[in-house]
Enzyme design. Structure first.
Site, PDB file in Angstrom:
ATOM      1  N   HIS A 156     -63.219 -52.737 -58.423  1.00 44.45           N
ATOM      2  CA  HIS A 156     -63.367 -52.696 -56.967  1.00 44.45           C
ATOM      3  C   HIS A 156     -64.691 -52.065 -56.519  1.00 44.45           C
ATOM      4  O   HIS A 156     -64.860 -51.727 -55.352  1.00 44.45           O
ATOM      5  CB  HIS A 156     -62.147 -52.058 -56.289  1.00 44.45           C
ATOM      6  CG  HIS A 156     -61.732 -50.762 -56.872  1.00 44.45           C
ATOM      7  ND1 HIS A 156     -61.027 -50.651 -58.038  1.00 44.45           N
ATOM      8  CD2 HIS A 156     -61.925 -49.510 -56.438  1.00 44.45           C
ATOM      9  CE1 HIS A 156     -60.806 -49.376 -58.302  1.00 44.45           C
ATOM     10  NE2 HIS A 156     -61.340 -48.669 -57.347  1.00 44.45           N
ATOM     11  N   GLU A 175     -63.041 -49.093 -52.666  1.00 45.27           N
ATOM     12  CA  GLU A 175     -63.692 -50.410 -52.482  1.00 45.27           C
ATOM     13  C   GLU A 175     -64.474 -50.413 -51.166  1.00 45.27           C
ATOM     14  O   GLU A 175     -65.623 -50.860 -51.103  1.00 45.27           O
ATOM     15  CB  GLU A 175     -62.637 -51.534 -52.453  1.00 45.27           C
ATOM     16  CG  GLU A 175     -63.282 -52.899 -52.192  1.00 45.27           C
ATOM     17  CD  GLU A 175     -62.272 -53.999 -51.841  1.00 45.27           C
ATOM     18  OE1 GLU A 175     -61.130 -53.955 -52.332  1.00 45.27           O
ATOM     19  OE2 GLU A 175     -62.646 -54.894 -51.054  1.00 45.27           O
ATOM     20  N   CYS A 228     -65.608 -56.990 -59.160  1.00 48.43           N
ATOM     21  CA  CYS A 228     -65.081 -58.329 -58.906  1.00 48.43           C
ATOM     22  C   CYS A 228     -66.091 -59.110 -58.052  1.00 48.43           C
ATOM     23  O   CYS A 228     -66.604 -58.573 -57.057  1.00 48.43           O
ATOM     24  CB  CYS A 228     -63.746 -58.227 -58.169  1.00 48.43           C
ATOM     25  SG  CYS A 228     -63.164 -59.846 -57.646  1.00 48.43           S
ATOM     26  N   SER A 275     -51.516 -47.567 -57.527  1.00 49.14           N
ATOM     27  CA  SER A 275     -52.095 -48.842 -57.105  1.00 49.14           C
ATOM     28  C   SER A 275     -51.629 -49.213 -55.701  1.00 49.14           C
ATOM     29  O   SER A 275     -50.440 -49.416 -55.451  1.00 49.14           O
ATOM     30  CB  SER A 275     -51.696 -49.930 -58.107  1.00 49.14           C
ATOM     31  OG  SER A 275     -51.706 -51.188 -57.489  1.00 49.14           O
ATOM     32  N   HIS A 288     -60.441 -45.957 -49.021  1.00 50.75           N
ATOM     33  CA  HIS A 288     -60.349 -46.713 -50.267  1.00 50.75           C
ATOM     34  C   HIS A 288     -61.724 -46.848 -50.924  1.00 50.75           C
ATOM     35  O   HIS A 288     -62.698 -47.169 -50.248  1.00 50.75           O
ATOM     36  CB  HIS A 288     -59.759 -48.105 -49.988  1.00 50.75           C
ATOM     37  CG  HIS A 288     -59.280 -48.793 -51.226  1.00 50.75           C
ATOM     38  ND1 HIS A 288     -60.141 -49.349 -52.140  1.00 50.75           N
ATOM     39  CD2 HIS A 288     -58.032 -48.971 -51.726  1.00 50.75           C
ATOM     40  CE1 HIS A 288     -59.441 -49.867 -53.140  1.00 50.75           C
ATOM     41  NE2 HIS A 288     -58.156 -49.647 -52.913  1.00 50.75           N
ATOM     42  N   THR A 338     -61.231 -56.741 -49.379  1.00 49.44           N
ATOM     43  CA  THR A 338     -60.664 -57.977 -49.945  1.00 49.44           C
ATOM     44  C   THR A 338     -59.143 -58.088 -49.810  1.00 49.44           C
ATOM     45  O   THR A 338     -58.608 -59.189 -49.808  1.00 49.44           O
ATOM     46  CB  THR A 338     -61.034 -58.101 -51.438  1.00 49.44           C
ATOM     47  OG1 THR A 338     -60.625 -56.910 -52.098  1.00 49.44           O
ATOM     48  CG2 THR A 338     -62.516 -58.321 -51.636  1.00 49.44           C
ATOM     49  N   ASN A 340     -52.120 -51.957 -54.009  1.00 48.45           N
ATOM     50  CA  ASN A 340     -51.563 -53.301 -53.827  1.00 48.45           C
ATOM     51  C   ASN A 340     -50.149 -53.387 -54.392  1.00 48.45           C
ATOM     52  O   ASN A 340     -49.311 -54.119 -53.883  1.00 48.45           O
ATOM     53  CB  ASN A 340     -52.528 -54.373 -54.347  1.00 48.45           C
ATOM     54  CG  ASN A 340     -52.348 -54.689 -55.794  1.00 48.45           C
ATOM     55  OD1 ASN A 340     -51.417 -55.385 -56.172  1.00 48.45           O
ATOM     56  ND2 ASN A 340     -53.231 -54.156 -56.626  1.00 48.45           N
TER      57      ASN A 340
HETATM   58 FE1  F3S Z   1     -61.001 -59.458 -56.968  1.00 47.64          FE
HETATM   59 FE2  F3S Z   1     -59.147 -60.347 -55.403  1.00 47.64          FE
HETATM   60 FE3  F3S Z   1     -58.501 -59.199 -57.604  1.00 47.64          FE
HETATM   61  S1  F3S Z   1     -60.956 -59.253 -54.806  1.00 47.64           S
HETATM   62  S2  F3S Z   1     -60.090 -57.721 -57.991  1.00 47.64           S
HETATM   63  S3  F3S Z   1     -59.599 -61.127 -57.406  1.00 47.64           S
HETATM   64  S4  F3S Z   1     -57.437 -58.968 -55.675  1.00 47.64           S
END
Ligand code: F3S
Length: 270
Positions: A72, A124, A94, A216, A122, A160, A218
């Protein structure tokens, strides 16, 4: 007992890529570290540690070797520091996160005030923000836009993992504030796809298990989404967790045996 595994469970593209890069780096250089945990999974971080790759909080004590940038992303000054120290950089950011960072950079350079839709705490988001100039603002929702200063040119990107709905609300609020607006939809659909599928599954089962790191975000969000539809939703991190079984005074022994056998079978089939 029927056990159904969601088709879209587990690693997304970016996490798969980051983990692959990290494991490939193991063994090539004795001094290899990750900047922060490579992904939010204590078990993957533990496996890398066993291979000699430890997670560092900062580059302070590091003057040679290889540094792996987590999925991230990190703040720009950390990359600059690594370059200045001549470290070998394995960038596992990513590509979707990278895109958001690049948009913030070019928007700032072309005179836009930048609005980043996301969670300011966060890592990211902190990474994405660091690529911009002075006028970069993080907003969690459309309401936050009302507190921003007036800007003629507004560029918008999103963390994202944001929902499309939230990005839409922020864009509408920005439109109300006038000026020129440029929007880059940097939402990655891996999260939404997982949530949608999990919702469908949670609606038709009697119990739902959500597997993932307790740290995590998510995974926790997936837990919330499932728990809304199925109150018997549990967050577990690994198969090592223990399950307790009891039975009411009117429950026949054969039913208890059936359940115990089924659970034991599941255990053995691992
Ligand atoms: Fe990238 Fe989407 Fe996973 S931004 S790290 S593919 S959740």
């Amino acid at each position: 007992m029927k056990v159904i595994l969601a088709k879209q469970a587990g690693f997304c593209f970016g996490v798969k890529r980051a983990t692959k890069l990290a494991f490939e780096a193991a063994g090539k250089d004795q001094n290899t570290y990750t900047l922060g945990p490579i992904i939010h999974s204590p078990q993957v971080v533990g496996k890398l540690e066993n291979l000699g790759i430890r997670a560092l909080d900062s580059l302070d004590g590091m003057d040679h070797g290889t540094i792996i940038i987590r999925s991230h992303g990190v703040e720009l000054n950390a990359i600059t520091e690594a370059q200045q120290k001549n470290l070998n950089i394995v960038d596992a950011t990513c590509p979707f996160v990278k895109k958001a960072q690049d948009h913030v950079k070019s928007l700032s350079q072309t005179g836009y005030g930048v609005v980043v839709v996301g969670d300011a705490d966060h890592p990211e988001v902190q990474g994405i923000v660091s690529y911009g100039g002075e006028k970069v603002y993080v907003v969690a929702s459309g309401d936050d836009v009302k507190k921003l200063p007036k800007m003629n040119k507004i560029g918008i990107v999103a963390q994202t993992t944001q929902s499309f709905e939230n990005l839409k609300n922020v864009v509408c609020e920005c439109l109300l504030r006038g000026g020129e607006i440029r929007v880059f939809n940097t939402i990655c659909d891996a999260t939404a796809v997982r949530q949608e599928e999990a919702k469908k599954l949670a609606g038709k089962v009697d119990c739902m298990l959500v597997i993932g790191g307790f740290n995590s975000a998510n995974t926790r969000r997936l837990l919330e989404v499932c728990a809304e539809l199925q109150p018997r939703t549990y967050h577990i991190e690994t198969a090592a967790e223990r399950v307790g079984v009891t039975a009411g005074a009117s429950t026949p022994k054969w039913i208890i045996d059936e359940v115990m056998n089924k659970i034991e079978e599941l255990n053995k089939s691992d």
